[in-house]
Design an enzyme around this catalytic site. Structure first.
Site, PDB file in Angstrom:
ATOM      1  N   GLY A   1     -34.781   2.942   1.795  1.00 23.81           N
ATOM      2  CA  GLY A   1     -34.417   2.000   0.004  1.00 23.81           C
ATOM      3  C   GLY A   1     -33.906  -0.004   1.309  1.00 23.81           C
TER       4      GLY A   1
ATOM      5  N   CYS B   1     -19.109   1.882   8.664  1.00 22.39           N
ATOM      6  CA  CYS B   1     -19.343   2.656   9.082  1.00 22.39           C
ATOM      7  C   CYS B   1     -20.643   2.396  10.419  1.00 22.39           C
ATOM      8  CB  CYS B   1     -18.643   4.221   9.082  1.00 22.39           C
ATOM      9  SG  CYS B   1     -17.250   4.711   8.641  1.00 22.39           S
TER      10      CYS B   1
ATOM     11  N   LYS C   1       1.000  -0.888  -0.082  1.00 19.86           N
ATOM     12  CA  LYS C   1      -0.545  -0.083   0.066  1.00 19.86           C
ATOM     13  C   LYS C   1       0.771   0.714  -0.256  1.00 19.86           C
ATOM     14  CE  LYS C   1      -3.759   0.118   3.272  1.00 19.86           C
ATOM     15  NZ  LYS C   1      -4.520  -0.029   3.760  1.00 19.86           N
TER      16      LYS C   1
ATOM     17  N   THR D   1     -10.787   0.949  13.098  1.00 16.46           N
ATOM     18  CA  THR D   1     -12.016  -0.228  13.867  1.00 16.46           C
ATOM     19  C   THR D   1     -12.371  -0.644  14.059  1.00 16.46           C
ATOM     20  OG1 THR D   1     -13.051   1.108  14.821  1.00 16.46           O
ATOM     21  CG2 THR D   1     -11.217   1.941  16.371  1.00 16.46           C
TER      22      THR D   1
ATOM     23  N   ASN E   1     -23.185   8.740  14.212  1.00 20.01           N
ATOM     24  CA  ASN E   1     -23.486   7.466  13.287  1.00 20.01           C
ATOM     25  C   ASN E   1     -24.067   6.833  13.817  1.00 20.01           C
ATOM     26  OD1 ASN E   1     -21.094   8.343  11.772  1.00 20.01           O
ATOM     27  ND2 ASN E   1     -20.221   6.980  11.756  1.00 20.01           N
TER      28      ASN E   1
ATOM     29  N   LYS F   1     -21.523  -0.706  11.751  1.00 17.87           N
ATOM     30  CA  LYS F   1     -20.603  -1.599  13.149  1.00 17.87           C
ATOM     31  C   LYS F   1     -20.330  -0.780  14.560  1.00 17.87           C
ATOM     32  CE  LYS F   1     -16.399   1.165  11.911  1.00 17.87           C
ATOM     33  NZ  LYS F   1     -15.574   1.891  13.235  1.00 17.87           N
TER      34      LYS F   1
ATOM     35  N   LEU G   1     -33.085  10.748   5.059  1.00 21.42           N
ATOM     36  CA  LEU G   1     -34.499   9.925   4.916  1.00 21.42           C
ATOM     37  C   LEU G   1     -34.196   9.152   3.782  1.00 21.42           C
ATOM     38  CD1 LEU G   1     -37.042  13.009   6.656  1.00 21.42           C
ATOM     39  CD2 LEU G   1     -35.614  10.728   7.609  1.00 21.42           C
TER      40      LEU G   1
END
Ligand code: UGA
Length: 445
Positions: A261, A268, A36, A87, A216, A271, A258
């Site tokens: 679907g 993110c 990477k 994480t 979140n 989890k 909103l």
């Protein structure tokens, strides 16, 4: 100008490193993954993120951004160290796996031979920063002069560069027992952003950690709320899109997030809501976040519902049916397939016996690694050719703009399940398609 290191060069770290170089700092990105790092050195971004390759190349060339696998080199270069490692969810558990964050601290802190500041950006369970601050002081040769603050990241994939350079707000958690220089250093790092008028909130460590997971969790709740209402719309013939427009005009509610679907996915939201609940349980206040289990359930139910709709559309049995799935990424403008509802639906259809033809503008290479047994096509047309039903699972502009007349001529049966409520219903119906949205007159043909 600050001398900065960024540990972790994934979506968060690589974007943050390039963003800090753009703000004028001298940055070194650090990762344990040699391959990477080599790609990043060539100015190549190992994932799809609009605008990032340009920014990265610009600063690799300007000399303000370099990459290394050598933590000692980074410790030697920088006075401010950001932690941007992942994480993820722990295998078999809801809690977050802290091993990458812990490993950065265990590696970096013993190398801090002069005063410095570590700013954590990763999303962590509340209480982590306090624990790490103590550990840093224990391990660093400079002791108390190695300080740690928490500076959560709010960037969205697909808008990561924009969100890094022009965030809604900056949050900094500082250790009130030893505030030290953390705030001064963070203000210096983000000076151009703060000068542009961006709110800069200084909190204690726990609040800063909770801000991130609460944000979140709130976003996930909004999405599952509207998806739960979509379930009611489906049995009553109401239209969830119109409903969302109507309630969204109330600016206490707002229309964003909103979008009904197949729900949320990615690296993110899913989890984070699980880790948040797990942490609340550890703290003995699990009931406070009990509703997040329901949020998760509503979300996962939508995926099953789309498979059920596809089964009905092909007459009750998916075996030998040909299903086109448009989309594999968890959202458009991303090649990320982590917990992708689109790919999950494609996999479920396949396991139910359907021949699944998938097309995604960016995510197919990643999808192939997880689901090698699906058929990946090189165009929307090839995916739709011969299909008994078409599922639009990620709202890429390319799908919204596709010509339904052309596609109707290719499908075996022109039946589309718009699992992102993103198509223009009238145009598709006028082109001869049976249209089904989610929570939108779902049974109307
Ligand atoms: C999310 C947050 O939005 C960021 O603020 C946060 O920094 C980031 O997580 C993180 O923790 O790092 P991201 O995972 O990039 O960002 O994706 P979102 O744009 O939030 O979308 C999440 C999922 O929700 C996608 O699958 C999307 O399709 C879905 N979604 C979103 C809906 O189903 N309906 C909506 O109305 C909006």
């Amino acid at each position: 100008m600050e001398k900065i290191s960024v540990f972790g060069t994934g979506y968060l770290g690589a974007t943050h490193a390039a963003g800090m170089a753009e703000l004028g700092h001298e940055v070194v990105g650090v990762d344990v993954d040699e391959e990477k790092i080599e790609r990043l050195r060539q100015g190549e971004v190992p994932f799809f993120e609009p605008g990032l390759p340009e920014l990265l190349t610009k600063h690799v060339e300007s000399g303000r951004l370099r990459f290394t696998t050598d933590a000692a080199e980074a410790a030697d270069h920088a006075d401010v160290h950001f932690i941007g490692v992942g994480t993820p969810q722990k295998p078999g558990e809801n809690a977050a796996d802290m091993r990458f964050v812990d490993s950065v601290i265990e590696t970096l802190a013993p190398l801090m031979a002069r005063p410095g500041v570590i700013l954590g950006k990763s999303t962590v369970p509340v209480g982590t920063a306090q624990r790490l601050a103590k550990r840093v002081r224990e391990l660093a040769p400079v002791g108390d002069q190695a300080e740690l603050g928490w500076n959560p990241e709010f960037l969205r994939e697909g808008f990561a560069v924009e969100d890094t350079l022009r965030p809604d707000r900056l949050v900094l958690g500082v250790d009130h027992h030893n505030p030290g220089t953390v705030e001064t250093v963070a203000r210096s790092v983000y000076a151009p952003i703060i000068e542009a008028g961006t709110p800069f909130l200084v909190t204690d460590l726990a609040t800063s950690e909770l801000v991130k997971v609460s944000a979140n969790a709130f976003l996930a709740t909004k999405i599952s709320f509207i998806n739960a209402v979509a379930e009611i719309c489906e049995v009553t013939g109401a239209d969830v899109n119109q409903l969302a427009d109507a309630i969204g005009f109330d600016d206490r509610i707002g229309r964003k997030f909103l979008g009904a679907g197949i729900g949320f996915g990615g690296g993110c939201l899913p989890k984070d809501i699980r880790a948040f609940q797990a942490r609340a349980e550890e703290l003995g206040v699990g009931r406070a976040l009990g509703f997040l289990r329901e949020i998760d359930d509503v979300n996962l139910r939508r995926r099953v519902h789309v498979v059920d709709l596809a089964r009905e559309a092909v007459g009750g049995d998916l075996k030998d049916a040909k299903v086109a799935v448009l989309g594999a990424a968890f959202k458009p403008n991303s090649d990320d397939i982590r917990d992708s509802p689109a790919l999950d639906v494609a996999g479920k259809l396949h396991l139910a016996g359907a021949a699944v033809q998938v097309f995604d503008p960016q995510a197919m290479e990643n999808a192939k690694k997880v689901w090698p047994t699906l058929e990946y096509t090189s165009s929307i047309e090839d995916a739709v050719r011969g299909a008994n039903v078409v599922v639009v699972a990620t709202e890429w502009a390319q799908f919204r703009e596709a010509d339904p007349h052309v596609l109707a001529g290719l499908a075996a049966h022109p039946h589309v399940i718009d699992a992102r409520n993103c198509l223009d219903v009238e145009t598709w119906r006028a082109a001869g398609w049976t249209y089904q949205g989610l929570g939108r007159h779902a049974t109307a043909g």
